[in-house]
Design a protein around this motif. Structure first.
Motif, PDB file in Angstrom:
ATOM      1  N   ARG A 164       0.653  -1.113  -0.128  1.00  0.00           N
ATOM      2  CA  ARG A 164      -0.011   0.176   0.184  1.00  0.00           C
ATOM      3  C   ARG A 164       0.761   1.292   0.034  1.00  0.00           C
ATOM      4  NH1 ARG A 164      -2.158   3.366   4.381  1.00  0.00           N
ATOM      5  NH2 ARG A 164      -4.157   4.172   3.537  1.00  0.00           N
ATOM      6  N   ILE A 165       0.650   2.207  -0.932  1.00  0.00           N
ATOM      7  CA  ILE A 165       1.238   3.302  -1.027  1.00  0.00           C
ATOM      8  C   ILE A 165       0.297   4.448  -0.975  1.00  0.00           C
ATOM      9  CG2 ILE A 165       2.737   4.642  -2.698  1.00  0.00           C
ATOM     10  CD1 ILE A 165       3.683   2.088  -3.836  1.00  0.00           C
ATOM     11  N   THR A 166       0.726   5.526  -0.223  1.00  0.00           N
ATOM     12  CA  THR A 166      -0.023   6.646  -0.103  1.00  0.00           C
ATOM     13  C   THR A 166       0.492   7.819  -0.437  1.00  0.00           C
ATOM     14  OG1 THR A 166      -0.078   6.751   2.287  1.00  0.00           O
ATOM     15  CG2 THR A 166      -2.345   5.619   1.520  1.00  0.00           C
ATOM     16  N   ILE A 167      -0.155   8.742  -1.192  1.00  0.00           N
ATOM     17  CA  ILE A 167       0.505  10.077  -1.166  1.00  0.00           C
ATOM     18  C   ILE A 167      -0.662  11.322  -0.974  1.00  0.00           C
ATOM     19  CG2 ILE A 167       1.285  11.743  -3.185  1.00  0.00           C
ATOM     20  CD1 ILE A 167       2.680   9.354  -4.626  1.00  0.00           C
ATOM     21  N   ALA A 168      -0.494  12.135   0.002  1.00  0.00           N
ATOM     22  CA  ALA A 168      -1.584  12.802   0.438  1.00  0.00           C
ATOM     23  C   ALA A 168      -0.871  14.348   0.542  1.00  0.00           C
ATOM     24  CB  ALA A 168      -1.901  12.503   1.790  1.00  0.00           C
ATOM     25  N   ASP A 169      -1.892  15.274   0.217  1.00  0.00           N
ATOM     26  CA  ASP A 169      -1.544  16.586   0.317  1.00  0.00           C
ATOM     27  C   ASP A 169      -2.694  17.550   1.092  1.00  0.00           C
ATOM     28  OD1 ASP A 169      -3.928  17.645  -1.086  1.00  0.00           O
ATOM     29  OD2 ASP A 169      -3.052  16.954  -2.832  1.00  0.00           O
ATOM     30  N   ASN A 170      -2.362  18.736   1.440  1.00  0.00           N
ATOM     31  CA  ASN A 170      -3.133  19.477   2.155  1.00  0.00           C
ATOM     32  C   ASN A 170      -3.891  20.628   1.500  1.00  0.00           C
ATOM     33  OD1 ASN A 170      -0.897  21.035   1.971  1.00  0.00           O
ATOM     34  ND2 ASN A 170      -0.995  22.078   3.759  1.00  0.00           N
ATOM     35  N   GLY A 171      -4.199  20.305   0.279  1.00  0.00           N
ATOM     36  CA  GLY A 171      -5.000  21.263  -0.623  1.00  0.00           C
ATOM     37  C   GLY A 171      -6.373  21.255  -0.375  1.00  0.00           C
ATOM     38  N   PRO A 172      -7.340  21.814  -1.509  1.00  0.00           N
ATOM     39  CA  PRO A 172      -8.620  21.921  -0.979  1.00  0.00           C
ATOM     40  C   PRO A 172      -9.221  20.703  -1.262  1.00  0.00           C
ATOM     41  CG  PRO A 172      -8.145  22.609  -3.520  1.00  0.00           C
ATOM     42  CD  PRO A 172      -6.790  22.260  -2.719  1.00  0.00           C
ATOM     43  N   GLY A 173      -8.781  19.577  -1.356  1.00  0.00           N
ATOM     44  CA  GLY A 173      -9.458  18.489  -1.710  1.00  0.00           C
ATOM     45  C   GLY A 173     -10.225  18.045  -3.066  1.00  0.00           C
ATOM     46  N   ILE A 174     -10.984  17.397  -3.423  1.00  0.00           N
ATOM     47  CA  ILE A 174     -11.881  17.112  -4.390  1.00  0.00           C
ATOM     48  C   ILE A 174     -13.287  16.917  -4.191  1.00  0.00           C
ATOM     49  CG2 ILE A 174     -12.432  15.653  -6.250  1.00  0.00           C
ATOM     50  CD1 ILE A 174      -9.490  15.170  -6.498  1.00  0.00           C
ATOM     51  N   PRO A 175     -14.391  17.645  -4.462  1.00  0.00           N
ATOM     52  CA  PRO A 175     -15.718  17.643  -3.936  1.00  0.00           C
ATOM     53  C   PRO A 175     -16.332  16.088  -4.189  1.00  0.00           C
ATOM     54  CG  PRO A 175     -15.511  19.627  -5.116  1.00  0.00           C
ATOM     55  CD  PRO A 175     -14.316  18.894  -5.285  1.00  0.00           C
ATOM     56  N   VAL A 176     -16.986  15.600  -3.190  1.00  0.00           N
ATOM     57  CA  VAL A 176     -17.522  14.135  -3.352  1.00  0.00           C
ATOM     58  C   VAL A 176     -18.260  13.913  -4.667  1.00  0.00           C
ATOM     59  CG1 VAL A 176     -19.198  12.538  -2.046  1.00  0.00           C
ATOM     60  CG2 VAL A 176     -17.968  14.166  -0.924  1.00  0.00           C
ATOM     61  N   SER A 177     -18.974  15.001  -5.135  1.00  0.00           N
ATOM     62  CA  SER A 177     -19.593  14.765  -6.265  1.00  0.00           C
ATOM     63  C   SER A 177     -18.698  14.528  -7.330  1.00  0.00           C
ATOM     64  CB  SER A 177     -20.620  15.959  -6.530  1.00  0.00           C
ATOM     65  OG  SER A 177     -19.746  17.172  -6.745  1.00  0.00           O
ATOM     66  N   GLU A 178     -17.326  14.758  -7.444  1.00  0.00           N
ATOM     67  CA  GLU A 178     -16.393  14.498  -8.721  1.00  0.00           C
ATOM     68  C   GLU A 178     -15.552  13.684  -8.305  1.00  0.00           C
ATOM     69  OE1 GLU A 178     -14.606  18.365  -9.018  1.00  0.00           O
ATOM     70  OE2 GLU A 178     -16.326  19.406  -9.603  1.00  0.00           O
ATOM     71  N   GLN A 179     -15.443  12.890  -7.015  1.00  0.00           N
ATOM     72  CA  GLN A 179     -14.670  11.926  -6.901  1.00  0.00           C
ATOM     73  C   GLN A 179     -14.680  10.694  -7.866  1.00  0.00           C
ATOM     74  OE1 GLN A 179     -14.410  11.097  -2.621  1.00  0.00           O
ATOM     75  NE2 GLN A 179     -13.677  13.409  -2.274  1.00  0.00           N
ATOM     76  N   ALA A 180     -15.961  10.335  -8.032  1.00  0.00           N
ATOM     77  CA  ALA A 180     -15.827   9.059  -8.907  1.00  0.00           C
ATOM     78  C   ALA A 180     -15.522   9.256 -10.601  1.00  0.00           C
ATOM     79  CB  ALA A 180     -17.314   8.597  -9.166  1.00  0.00           C
ATOM     80  N   LEU A 181     -15.364  10.792 -10.740  1.00  0.00           N
ATOM     81  CA  LEU A 181     -15.008  11.082 -12.148  1.00  0.00           C
ATOM     82  C   LEU A 181     -13.551  11.280 -12.151  1.00  0.00           C
ATOM     83  CD1 LEU A 181     -17.934  13.712 -12.533  1.00  0.00           C
ATOM     84  CD2 LEU A 181     -17.796  11.200 -13.463  1.00  0.00           C
ATOM     85  N   VAL A 182     -12.743  11.633 -11.225  1.00  0.00           N
ATOM     86  CA  VAL A 182     -11.225  11.943 -11.326  1.00  0.00           C
ATOM     87  C   VAL A 182     -10.200  11.158 -12.143  1.00  0.00           C
ATOM     88  CG1 VAL A 182     -11.338  13.228  -9.237  1.00  0.00           C
ATOM     89  CG2 VAL A 182     -10.671  10.885  -9.112  1.00  0.00           C
TER      90      VAL A 182
END
Length: 186
Positions: free
Chosen positions: A110-128
């Motif tokens: 398992r590899i994770t890469i995380a930032d502290n930006g604005p995030g992605i709205p839930v409504s768009e997460q399936a589309l990214v």
């Protein structure tokens, strides 16, 4: 200096677009070899050092995996790491932070890469992970992009038999999680 950086970015985007046509094929032409994922991540961070320094990004690495070896195409996987880290750098907010982690799981590495930006709205997460999709946070900021990076990452990770998901980051922002299968030992 800025012209040189933009030229490099444009060349990288042209390579991504050319790779996308390969990605649309049934199977990727992967050259699989055994690699230490920690070393690939560290090499990617070294290549991004100028951007990390320029943007004053603090990077924390928590390489907790005891067995970071994976059977991968290093070129493709390094490009995925570069794309994900580049996104994390560009979208993080002051004080800019990027967290990278690894750990062994029953499903693989398992590899994770995380930032502290604005995030992605839930409504768009399936589309990214859709080709050419750019979320509202990308379109409404000065962050440049093509909408190819996450599509590319998904295709490559899946081509390796892995998974890639998007989660809310531990400090806000986004956490991208990759799970790559472990090679058969024996």
């Amino acid at each position: 200096e800025v012209i040189g950086e933009e030229n490099e970015r444009m060349q990288a985007n042209v390579k991504k677009v050319m790779s996308v046509s390969l990605l649309d094929q049934e199977a990727l032409p992967l050259e699989l070899e055994l690699h230490d994922a920690h070393e690939l991540l560290q090499a990617t961070l070294r290549s991004l050092k100028p951007a990390l320094d320029r943007e004053a990004v603090a990077v924390t690495c928590a390489f907790e995996a005891n067995d970071p070896w994976v059977l991968v195409d290093a070129t493709y996987l390094t490009n995925v790491f570069h794309s994900l880290l580049d996104n994390a750098i560009r979208y993080s907010r002051a004080p800019r932070r990027v967290n990278i982690g690894t750990r062994d799981t029953s499903s693989g590495l398992r590899i994770t890469i995380a930032d502290n930006g604005p995030g992605i709205p839930v409504s768009e997460q399936a589309l990214v992970f859709t080709k050419f999709f750019r979320g509202t946070n990308g379109r409404e900021t000065a962050v440049k992009g093509t909408g190819i990076g996450l599509y590319f990452a998904r295709k490559v990770v899946m081509g390796h038999g892995g998974t890639i998901t998007l989660n809310a980051g531990p400090s806000g922002g986004v956490e991208v999680e990759l799970v790559l299968p472990k090679p058969e030992h024996g």
